[in-house]
Structure formats: C-alpha cells, structure tokens
Write an enzyme that holds these catalytic residues in place. Structure first.
Site, PDB file in Angstrom:
ATOM      1  N   TYR A  43       6.597  -8.392 -11.685  1.00 58.83           N
ATOM      2  CA  TYR A  43       5.892  -7.115 -11.689  1.00 58.83           C
ATOM      3  C   TYR A  43       5.172  -6.886 -13.017  1.00 58.83           C
ATOM      4  O   TYR A  43       4.323  -5.998 -13.117  1.00 58.83           O
ATOM      5  CB  TYR A  43       6.848  -5.944 -11.450  1.00 58.83           C
ATOM      6  CG  TYR A  43       7.539  -5.917 -10.117  1.00 58.83           C
ATOM      7  CD1 TYR A  43       7.235  -6.833  -9.111  1.00 58.83           C
ATOM      8  CD2 TYR A  43       8.523  -4.967  -9.855  1.00 58.83           C
ATOM      9  CE1 TYR A  43       7.896  -6.793  -7.895  1.00 58.83           C
ATOM     10  CE2 TYR A  43       9.174  -4.920  -8.643  1.00 58.83           C
ATOM     11  CZ  TYR A  43       8.871  -5.842  -7.662  1.00 58.83           C
ATOM     12  OH  TYR A  43       9.532  -5.804  -6.464  1.00 58.83           O
ATOM     13  N   HIS A 101      14.370 -13.641  -6.665  1.00 59.35           N
ATOM     14  CA  HIS A 101      13.336 -12.891  -5.948  1.00 59.35           C
ATOM     15  C   HIS A 101      13.107 -13.400  -4.527  1.00 59.35           C
ATOM     16  O   HIS A 101      12.819 -12.626  -3.626  1.00 59.35           O
ATOM     17  CB  HIS A 101      12.021 -12.943  -6.735  1.00 59.35           C
ATOM     18  CG  HIS A 101      11.163 -11.743  -6.530  1.00 59.35           C
ATOM     19  ND1 HIS A 101      10.355 -11.215  -7.501  1.00 59.35           N
ATOM     20  CD2 HIS A 101      10.983 -10.930  -5.465  1.00 59.35           C
ATOM     21  CE1 HIS A 101       9.715 -10.162  -7.054  1.00 59.35           C
ATOM     22  NE2 HIS A 101      10.072  -9.964  -5.814  1.00 59.35           N
TER      23      HIS A 101
END
Length: 271
Positions: A43, A101
């Site tokens: 991010y 992730h």
C-alpha cells in the site's frame, strides 16, 4: 484469536490512504474509536500509518496495527528483511499482526514465507501472524508442514461473495476470518433493493446493515472511510441486530460472479 490475542470486532482499512491526507484520515479513525488498522507493504502507506499512530493521542498498547508481506518477497531471508523494512517505514517497534498478502502459488514459496513469519514472531518483530487470500489447500499445507496455524485469514467477502466454504474451513481450524472489500468495493451492492429495504425498516444505512451482517457471521470487516461522518457511521453497528430472516434474505444475494478481484496470477502478481 487462536494465539490468545484479542482484536476488535471491526477494523479500519487503509488502502489508498497515503501521504499527509492519509495520515489525517487514519489519525481521525483512531480518534473516532478504531483500534484495528490494516495496512500492507504494497500500500506504500506504512509510514503514514506510523505517523497517525504517533499523533492520534491513543496509547500504542491499545492499538492493533497490521501489515502484510508481498508475494514477491517469500524467500525466508527476503521475507525477514521485508518485515524489518516495514517496521522502519512505520517507525514502530513491532506490528501486532503481520500477514502473507497472498499465497502466490505459481512460485510455491508460501510455506517458506510462513516460516519467516514464525521466526519474526519469535524475534518480537510481530505479535500475531496470519495470511490473506489463502484457500483451504494452502492453509492445510502450512499447518501440515510447520505445525503452526494462522491466527487470521483475510479474504474478499461481502453479500455477493459470502465465501461460505472458506468461512467454514477457517472456523473449523480456529482461524479468524477478516473481510477486505466488505462493501463490495462500493459497487451495486450499495444500491441493492433487498438490503435497502432492511435498512429502511431498521432506520439504518445500507452500509451499516452490511457491516452488521459481517459481524453476525463472525467476520471482522475492514471498511475504509476518509470522512469523520462515515468513519463514525461504520462503527455504529453494535446497538441493533439483523433478524434470522434478514440474514437468510441477504444470503440469497450470493452470486457466482460476486468476487471483485479474481485469483488470476497476472492480476495478483504485485501482491
């Protein structure tokens, strides 16, 4: 969770909250009552999140801060270095939660990545460890080869894509299910007539009904909101309840094409 750590029943997503405006939004979320904040290496906002933690005025020990290991960094040594880099970016001493992730099954290194997370926990870099977007076969392999069960599996989950089989597997293995994209990426779900009718009857917003649906499923939703008003609205789901008929009606919204982001490796490679 299965490691004895407690987390809030709802969290705050931070995807695309970056820079100074991201700091303001995340600090506001903390001041508005959120105690679980979800970030990721990819991010590129771990620094902003760390700054929000330092400026929000809430003791660090009251917060549960999450970040995630990208799929391209699954080699053991590389994974440990990435976790350290995550901490340097955020200027934090530890992460409460660190997740893989996605399994990146084409590379086949997710067990090695999991071993790195186990080591990071031993070193005190992270407190709790888990995964994102793992299917039952991926979870079974982790557990069989390491003996350590993830505390969390964070998956896409919303009324159009309720993931019943995956939720059942997680529950059977004492894994907390978290929901990314709990509102279906603000697509037509927020205009769904069935949910709108429930919201009107309860004098609640459609978003509140959807987040309450997650809560009653036992799923930890991670909605994102930049404005104070929406942040507070999303937290206001603990003073009403959906009836069994409401839950059954919402269950009929499940659809085969409900997912908003598929498991095509070409689309997931960056994770």
């Amino acid at each position: 969770m299965n490691d004895g750590v407690h987390i809030p029943a709802i969290g705050f997503g931070t995807y695309k909250l970056n820079g100074r405006e991201g700091v303001k939004a995340m600090a506001a979320a903390i001041r508005n009552g959120y105690r679980l904040l979800d970030s990721a290496f990819n991010y590129e906002n771990e620094g902003a999140l760390g700054e929000a933690v330092r400026t929000a005025g809430v003791p660090r020990a009251q917060l549960r801060i999450t970040s995630k290991l990208p799929g391209r960094h699954h080699r053991f040594d590389q994974a440990l270095a990435t976790i350290e880099e995550s901490l340097y970016r955020a200027r934090l001493d530890y992460y409460d939660i660190y997740l893989i992730h996605w399994p990146n099954p084409g590379k086949g290194l997710y067990v090695e990545a999991w071993q790195a997370l186990i080591e990071a926990r031993k070193r005190g870099l992270v407190r709790s460890i888990g995964v994102c977007n793992f299917l039952p076969e991926h979870l079974e392999k982790l557990i069989a080869e390491t003996g350590v069960t993830p505390a969390i599996n964070q998956i896409e989950l919303h009324p159009y894509f309720p993931q019943e089989a995956q939720r059942a597997f997680d529950t059977a293995h004492d894994i907390v299910t978290q929901a990314w994209s709990p509102l279906g990426r603000a697509n037509q779900l927020l205009r769904e007539p069935l949910i709108e009718a429930i919201a009107r009857r309860l004098d609640r917003s459609i978003v509140q009904v959807i987040l309450r649906w997650h809560l009653q499923l036992g799923v930890v939703a991670l909605p994102k909101a930049a404005s104070d008003e929406r942040q507070r609205e999303n937290l206001s789901i603990f003073d009403f309840a959906l009836t069994p008929d409401d839950m059954a009606s919402i269950a009929t919204l499940a659809r085969p094409d409900g997912r908003t982001f598929d498991q095509d490796p070409a689309r997931y490679e960056e994770y």
